[in-house]
Scaffold this active site. Sequence first.
Site, PDB file in Angstrom:
ATOM      1  N   GLU A  41      63.485  66.291  56.275  1.00 34.20           N
ATOM      2  CA  GLU A  41      64.162  66.764  56.156  1.00 34.20           C
ATOM      3  C   GLU A  41      64.993  67.624  57.684  1.00 34.20           C
ATOM      4  OE1 GLU A  41      62.832  69.843  52.790  1.00 34.20           O
ATOM      5  OE2 GLU A  41      63.174  68.045  51.789  1.00 34.20           O
ATOM      6  N   CYS A  76      71.450  74.987  66.654  1.00 35.30           N
ATOM      7  CA  CYS A  76      70.615  74.981  68.101  1.00 35.30           C
ATOM      8  C   CYS A  76      71.439  75.697  68.841  1.00 35.30           C
ATOM      9  CB  CYS A  76      69.887  73.912  68.318  1.00 35.30           C
ATOM     10  SG  CYS A  76      68.608  74.982  69.460  1.00 35.30           S
ATOM     11  N   GLU A 116      60.530  63.112  48.131  1.00 36.63           N
ATOM     12  CA  GLU A 116      60.034  63.874  46.815  1.00 36.63           C
ATOM     13  C   GLU A 116      60.084  64.232  45.685  1.00 36.63           C
ATOM     14  OE1 GLU A 116      59.681  67.213  49.879  1.00 36.63           O
ATOM     15  OE2 GLU A 116      58.399  65.969  51.949  1.00 36.63           O
ATOM     16  N   TRP A 155      59.626  77.745  46.506  1.00 38.60           N
ATOM     17  CA  TRP A 155      60.276  78.170  47.607  1.00 38.60           C
ATOM     18  C   TRP A 155      62.543  78.684  47.041  1.00 38.60           C
ATOM     19  CZ3 TRP A 155      64.202  75.289  46.431  1.00 38.60           C
ATOM     20  CH2 TRP A 155      64.265  73.880  46.204  1.00 38.60           C
TER      21      TRP A 155
HETATM   22  C1  GLA Z   1      60.116  69.993  50.818  1.00 42.93           C
HETATM   23  C2  GLA Z   1      59.768  69.138  52.175  1.00 42.93           C
HETATM   24  C3  GLA Z   1      58.098  69.185  51.716  1.00 42.93           C
HETATM   25  C4  GLA Z   1      57.264  70.480  50.667  1.00 42.93           C
HETATM   26  C5  GLA Z   1      58.849  70.584  49.694  1.00 42.93           C
HETATM   27  C6  GLA Z   1      58.349  71.585  49.123  1.00 42.93           C
HETATM   28  O1  GLA Z   1      60.537  69.088  50.401  1.00 42.93           O
HETATM   29  O2  GLA Z   1      59.583  68.042  52.503  1.00 42.93           O
HETATM   30  O3  GLA Z   1      57.396  69.358  52.781  1.00 42.93           O
HETATM   31  O4  GLA Z   1      58.110  71.816  51.442  1.00 42.93           O
HETATM   32  O5  GLA Z   1      59.670  70.873  50.423  1.00 42.93           O
HETATM   33  O6  GLA Z   1      59.200  72.060  47.769  1.00 42.93           O
END
Ligand code: GLA
EC number: 3.2.1.23
Length: 643
Positions: free
Chosen positions: A141, A150, A312, A320
Site C-alpha cells: 500500500e 515526503c 485484501e 481503522w
Molecule cells: C491495509 C493493510 C493491511 C491491514 C489492513 C487493515 O489494507 O495493507 O496490512 O492493515 O489495511 O484493514
Amino acid sequence: MLGVCYYPEQWPAAMWAEDARRMREVGISFVRVAEFAWSRLEPRPGELRFEWLDEVIAILGAAGLRVVLGTPTATPPKWLADRSPEVLMVDAQGRRRRHGGRRHTDLSSPVFWEESRRIVALMAERYGRDPHVAGWQVDNEFGCHDSAVCYSPAAEAGFRLWLERRYGTVEALNAAWGTVFWSMEYGSFAEVDAPHLVVADAAPAHLLDFQRYSSDRIAAYGQMQADTIRAASRDQFVTTNFMGMFFELDPFDAMRAYDFASWDSYPLGHTDRLTLPGDENQVFARTGHPDVPGFSNDFYRAAGRGRFWIMEQQPGPVNWAEHNPAPLPGMVRLWTWQALAQGAEVVSYFRWRQVPYAQEQMHAALNRPDDRLDRGGHEAAQVARELAALPLDPPARAPVALVVDLETEWITRFLPQSREFTYKSILLSWYTELRGLGLDVDVLRPGDDLSGYALTVVPTLGTVSEAALASFRDAGGVVLYGPRTGAKTADFAIPPNLPPGRLQDLIPLKVARVETLRPEMPVAVAGTVAGAGGLWREFIESDLEPLARFDDGEGAFYAAGRHHYLAACPDPTLLAAVMAYVVGEAGLESARLPRGLRLQRRGSLTFALNFGPDAVEAPAPAGAAFVLGGRRVAPQDVAAWRC
Ligand code: GLA
C-alpha cells in the site's frame, strides 16, 4: 480464485501445518506472506534468518497452496532507522517521523533504496525459482498513512533534478509556474524548495509538480523492486497492492512495473469515511455503498490492463475507520462475487486469523482469535463451493467509457475554488448514476481509444491534451463533458483561449466566468433537462442554442453533434436527467434499478448483486437460465444467469 493473507511469524510454528490444511478446506488457493516480516528475516544487520520462511513456504506448498511473497519494505526494522536516520520520512511540518508504526520511510533516500534493493535481492535469490511461490507483492500500500509525499532533504534534492529534467532551464520553470507573481522567481534549480511550510498558498504549479515528482518516485521505487525480483526469478508474477479511491499516486504510471494490478477492498471503512447524499451513509453502513468497491474494481481492471486481483478483502469489522460496523450476513460473499463479476482473477481475504495483540487486534479475520472459523470464513467457503460449479468467462468490453485522470484530482485539490467540488465526489456520483441505470462501465484514461464505446463520460478533466482531444474527436459514440473540463494548461494556467481550452475545436463555447456557491444556494436549470447546479457554475459564451438554461437565462447544457457540455456541477436531479438524456442519445438500453441493486456482465453471465435493504426481482429475460441464486434476490444476495 480465492486467497488469504497470512502472518505465520505471529503464531507458533506448531500451528502452521494445521492452518494450511484448514485453508485448503475453506477453498483457498493463494496465501500471501512476509510483507511485514523484515525484523524476523534480518533481526540484526546482515544476520539473515530465512529458515522459518523456508519452512512456511514448504508447508503451504505441500498442502497444495501457492504463495505470494510480499517484500517487507513497508516495515523496515528498528536497527535501520537507528543506524541511518535519513531513511525516515519528513512530514509537511518538517518533522522526521519515527520507527514504531509503518510506512515511515523516505522513498527518495538513496540509503533506503540500497537497503530495499538488498533485502529484495536476498529474497528473490532464495525464492525466485521456488515452485511454490506463484509471485510477488512489492511493498504494501504505497502512500498509505499519508506517506505518498515526503519533504526530506533527499526528496528536495530529487525534486530539483526532476525539475531540471522537465524544464531544462530555470527561466522555463519560472515561466511555467508564473513565479513573477508575488516575487517567487528563482535564479537556479538549487533555490527551489519543496512546497511546504509557506505562509499563504504555494503556487499551484509548484504543488502539482511536487505531486508529480512524488508519484513518479513511488513508481520508480516499485520498478526498482520489480526489476530486482525479475533478475532472479522465473515464471513468477510481480504486482503491488494499491488502495481504493486513493489518488495520491498514479497507478497507471506505476503499473509499468507490474504484471497485473491488485487492490485492497474495505467497503465499510471507506463508506464510513464518505459523506453520501441523503440517508445513504446509514442505509449502506453494514453493506458498504455498492459503488465504493465497484468503482475501484473497474478502475484497477483498467490500470492492470484488464487484469486485477483483490489482494485484501474485508472479512468482518475493521479497526481503522471512525465507526466500524459488522458487515451484514452475506456481505463478504457478496463483495467477493461483485469483484469476480467485475473481472477479478483472485479475491484474497485479509487475514486468516484475528491477532489478539497490537494495533489491529480489533480487526476481524476469516478466523477468530480462538481459531474458530468466523462468519467471513464460512462465506468464503461458500464462494469456493459456488465457484467450483461456475466457470467464469473473461470480462467483455462495457458500453460506457468513463474517463478518469489522476492529475485532475491534484488540480482540483490544489486550486479547489469550492469546498464541495472534489474530484472524488464528482467521479463517484457520476459513476453511481451510470451504475444505477444498469450500465457496465470501463475506466479509460484521457487519450485512450474510445472508438468502441456508445457513450463516453468525462465528469471533469483538468487539462485537455492534444492526445485527449484526438481521442474525443475519434470517439465512436456520444460524449458528455462535465464542468471545469479543459480549464487548465499542462502548466496549471488558464488556457489562452479560455476553458474548455482545446475542447473548443469540438464544441464551440467559451467559459467566460465561473462562480461557486454554497450548497444551500442551488441555481435552477430548465429545458431539455432540469434540476439545479450551483456548486460550480460557468457563464458560457457561444453561438450554440443551449439545450437547458439556468434560471437567469444563461446557458447550462449544450450539444454540438455528438459532443455535450454541462456547465454546472449538477445536483442529483440534474445529473440523473443529463445522464438519461445522453444514454438515450447513445441508443443504450437502460432502466433505473431498485436502490442498492447492481448488475454486471462477465462474458455470457449477468450478475445481479443486491446491496439494498429489500428483496428485488432480477431483471433477467423470461426463461433465463439461473446458474447462481434465482429470480428473487434477497438483500445481501447475488444471482447470475446466462444469456
Ligand atoms: C491495509 C493493510 C493491511 C491491514 C489492513 C487493515 O489494507 O495493507 O496490512 O492493515 O489495511 O484493514
